[in-house]
Design a protein around this motif. Structure first.
Motif, PDB file in Angstrom:
ATOM      1  N   VAL A 113      32.892 -21.539 -55.147  1.00  0.00           N
ATOM      2  CA  VAL A 113      32.861 -20.744 -53.914  1.00  0.00           C
ATOM      3  C   VAL A 113      33.056 -19.272 -54.239  1.00  0.00           C
ATOM      4  O   VAL A 113      33.956 -18.906 -55.001  1.00  0.00           O
ATOM      5  N   ASP A 114      32.207 -18.432 -53.673  1.00  0.00           N
ATOM      6  CA  ASP A 114      32.340 -16.984 -53.807  1.00  0.00           C
ATOM      7  C   ASP A 114      33.471 -16.516 -52.893  1.00  0.00           C
ATOM      8  O   ASP A 114      33.393 -16.641 -51.667  1.00  0.00           O
ATOM      9  N   ALA A 115      34.545 -15.968 -53.485  1.00  0.00           N
ATOM     10  CA  ALA A 115      35.711 -15.543 -52.695  1.00  0.00           C
ATOM     11  C   ALA A 115      35.371 -14.451 -51.697  1.00  0.00           C
ATOM     12  O   ALA A 115      36.068 -14.273 -50.696  1.00  0.00           O
ATOM     13  N   MET A 116      34.292 -13.716 -51.935  1.00  0.00           N
ATOM     14  CA  MET A 116      33.935 -12.611 -51.047  1.00  0.00           C
ATOM     15  C   MET A 116      33.344 -13.094 -49.725  1.00  0.00           C
ATOM     16  O   MET A 116      33.122 -12.302 -48.814  1.00  0.00           O
ATOM     17  N   THR A 117      33.089 -14.402 -49.614  1.00  0.00           N
ATOM     18  CA  THR A 117      32.574 -14.927 -48.337  1.00  0.00           C
ATOM     19  C   THR A 117      33.692 -15.149 -47.322  1.00  0.00           C
ATOM     20  O   THR A 117      33.426 -15.520 -46.180  1.00  0.00           O
ATOM     21  N   GLY A 118      34.941 -14.927 -47.709  1.00  0.00           N
ATOM     22  CA  GLY A 118      36.052 -15.001 -46.758  1.00  0.00           C
ATOM     23  C   GLY A 118      36.218 -16.371 -46.129  1.00  0.00           C
ATOM     24  O   GLY A 118      36.152 -17.400 -46.797  1.00  0.00           O
ATOM     25  N   GLN A 119      36.440 -16.383 -44.814  1.00  0.00           N
ATOM     26  CA  GLN A 119      36.728 -17.645 -44.137  1.00  0.00           C
ATOM     27  C   GLN A 119      35.533 -18.592 -44.149  1.00  0.00           C
ATOM     28  O   GLN A 119      35.693 -19.803 -44.006  1.00  0.00           O
ATOM     29  N   GLU A 120      34.318 -18.064 -44.338  1.00  0.00           N
ATOM     30  CA  GLU A 120      33.141 -18.920 -44.397  1.00  0.00           C
ATOM     31  C   GLU A 120      33.229 -19.874 -45.582  1.00  0.00           C
ATOM     32  O   GLU A 120      32.665 -20.965 -45.570  1.00  0.00           O
ATOM     33  N   ALA A 121      33.984 -19.469 -46.614  1.00  0.00           N
ATOM     34  CA  ALA A 121      34.175 -20.321 -47.780  1.00  0.00           C
ATOM     35  C   ALA A 121      34.848 -21.637 -47.395  1.00  0.00           C
ATOM     36  O   ALA A 121      34.526 -22.698 -47.942  1.00  0.00           O
ATOM     37  N   ALA A 122      35.770 -21.573 -46.456  1.00  0.00           N
ATOM     38  CA  ALA A 122      36.466 -22.791 -46.027  1.00  0.00           C
ATOM     39  C   ALA A 122      35.512 -23.734 -45.303  1.00  0.00           C
ATOM     40  O   ALA A 122      35.529 -24.951 -45.532  1.00  0.00           O
ATOM     41  N   ASN A 123      34.677 -23.190 -44.428  1.00  0.00           N
ATOM     42  CA  ASN A 123      33.715 -24.031 -43.714  1.00  0.00           C
ATOM     43  C   ASN A 123      32.701 -24.656 -44.673  1.00  0.00           C
ATOM     44  O   ASN A 123      32.299 -25.811 -44.522  1.00  0.00           O
TER      45      ASN A 123
END
Length: 486
Positions: free
Chosen positions: A220-230
């Motif tokens: 997961v790219d950490a720069m995607t923020g909360q979208e990473a969780a979804n």
């Protein structure tokens, strides 16, 4: 990473300073700051709601211990809740009873999945585990070539059958080859997509069904923020992941992914990528990450980085040089390069408790100072590096070094003076003496890499000071065990 979050949380603690106890009324402003900090960090909204509710409940029910300020107690509560959100402990990689252990890498395009596979193979070598990389991404141009190149770089075999073979068959044959060659761990790099689609999921499912992986790690790219969780939740629902690798945590990330992935998906973060180098992969420790977020540093990770770089035979030799005041510019240059191998100067400083509050401008000034120092040392002859006294007594040498490095004679003179003072200070500290605070004057706003200052005691009473004669007592040199590098 997390700098903005740390700064906003610092504002929350200030709201409680000066209070004599924690109450419903006085924590509301602090909770508001925490909420805004998490929103700014792009943490998942549901995670924020749960996080704030837990903190409020625990804070109001907490008894303030004698001698502990309410703001300190509040920090402890936030720290404990950060641990609960990210996971209490590090979750290690699976290790099958019967080799090979099979690891399936999944993720979207652009997350650094192929590089993460190579980084993981290199990490396994540190654990004395052999690895084989399997290239099943037959769709992305040059994906197989990229993995082969990375494999050669880290000396790890790569199994590939080109772009004309079915990815499921490549994975199956790769595992069979690993079994035949007695490889401990197989890492399968799979194809990504620009976004989630059923074809990708179906292919991943077929590969998983065929090779039956012990680990399915979502990159997961950490720069995607909360979208990473979804994203993590979707992958987990459809193919069943066992953990995540967060990449690009060294970039301009706000940290929301690290605080959201586990709580939303239920699966732990197992590794974090902290740079482009193949060595830049670290196991994820929730307690260390929580400590960094709260500005408390991360000494354990710093020590581990040092242990990877330090040769203990060299450390003993270096300590002998320090004790006998023979530490020279060649030794100092070696220390600077060792530090570079450990990471950026700013990144290392921020692992020390209290250092995260250093401004970016101060860090940049320190980086510039170190580069200037290296340039001047590189302009010295071998003899000048070994014998700094030559430079102290010969202005023409200093002028030549200044011209060669692009700096003035005065800057070279300051370098030599600071170095001699530092060497004297290091010798005193190595022998058990400790100069007074007046000798540390150079550690101020300039952030000199040496520290500057004098080498005399500032007051009677320090170890090694003779109150009758006003001189230092001669010390018998002792060989000590431990790190020689300072």
């Amino acid at each position: 990473m997390f700098d903005a979050l740390s700064e906003r949380l610092e504002g929350a603690w200030k709201k409680l300073r000066g209070q004599d106890r924690i109450s419903h009324a006085n924590i509301q402003e602090a909770l508001g700051e925490v909420r805004r900090a998490l929103l700014q960090a792009d943490v998942n909204l549901q995670v924020i709601k749960d996080f704030i509710a837990e903190i409020e409940t625990k804070a109001q029910g907490a008894e303030v211990i004698t001698g502990v300020r309410p703001d300190q107690q509040f920090i402890k509560i936030v720290y404990d809740e950060l641990l609960a959100v990210m996971g209490e402990t590090n979750v290690p990689l699976a290790h099958a009873d019967t080799s090979p252990t099979i690891i399936l890498m999944a993720g979207l395009q652009g997350t650094g999945k192929t590089t993460a596979a190579a980084k993981l193979a290199l990490h396994l070598r540190k654990e004395n585990r052999t690895a084989m990389l399997v290239a099943t991404d037959v769709y992305r141009p040059a994906a197989i070539d990229q993995l082969v190149t990375l494999g050669k770089q880290i000396d790890v075999p790569v199994f590939e059958l080109g772009t004309d073979t079915n990815p499921v068959e490549i994975a199956r044959q790769g595992v069979e080859r690993a079994k035949a060659e007695g490889v401990d761990t197989v890492i399968i790099d799979t194809a990504g997509r620009l976004q989630i689609d059923q074809d990708m999921m179906a292919e991943l499912a077929r590969i998983a069904q065929t090779v039956k992986p012990h680990e399915t790690l979502l990159v997961v790219d950490a720069m995607t923020g909360q979208e990473a969780a979804n994203l993590t939740r979707t992958f987990h629902d459809q193919i069943g992941i066992t953990g995540a690798i967060l990449t690009k945590l060294d970039g301009d990330t706000r940290g929301g992914a690290a605080l959201s992935v586990r709580r939303i998906s239920g699966q732990p973060i197992k590794f974090i990528g902290t740079g482009e180098k193949v060595e830049a992969l670290q196991p994820f420790y929730p307690d260390r990450m929580a400590s960094r977020i709260l500005g408390m540093g991360d000494v354990l990770t710093l020590v581990e980085k040092a242990q990877e770089q330090i040769d203990f035979t060299d450390a003993e030799k270096m300590q002998e040089k320090i004790l006998s005041a023979k530490f020279d510019f060649t030794d100092f240059l070696k220390q600077m390069r060792l530090m570079k191998n450990m990471g950026s100067f700013g990144g290392l400083l921020k692992m020390l408790p209290g250092m995260p509050k250093i401004s970016d401008q101060q860090l940049q000034e320190a980086e510039v100072k170190l580069k200037q120092t290296e340039a001047m040392i590189n302009s010295m002859t071998v003899e000048e590096r070994r014998n700094p006294e030559l430079l102290a007594s010969t202005p023409s040498r200093r002028r030549r070094i200044g011209r060669g490095s692009g700096y003035g004679e005065s800057e070279v003179s300051k370098l030599v003076t600071d170095f001699q003072k530092m060497r004297s200070l290091m010798q005193q500290m190595g022998q058990g003496g400790l100069p007074g605070m007046a000798g540390m004057g150079g550690m101020g706003g300039g952030m000199s890499p040496f520290g500057g200052g004098g080498n005399r005691p500032s007051a009677p009473g320090w170890r090694g000071y003779n109150e009758q004669t006003g001189k230092k007592k001669p010390k018998k040199e002792k060989k000590k065990k431990g790190f020689g590098q300072l």
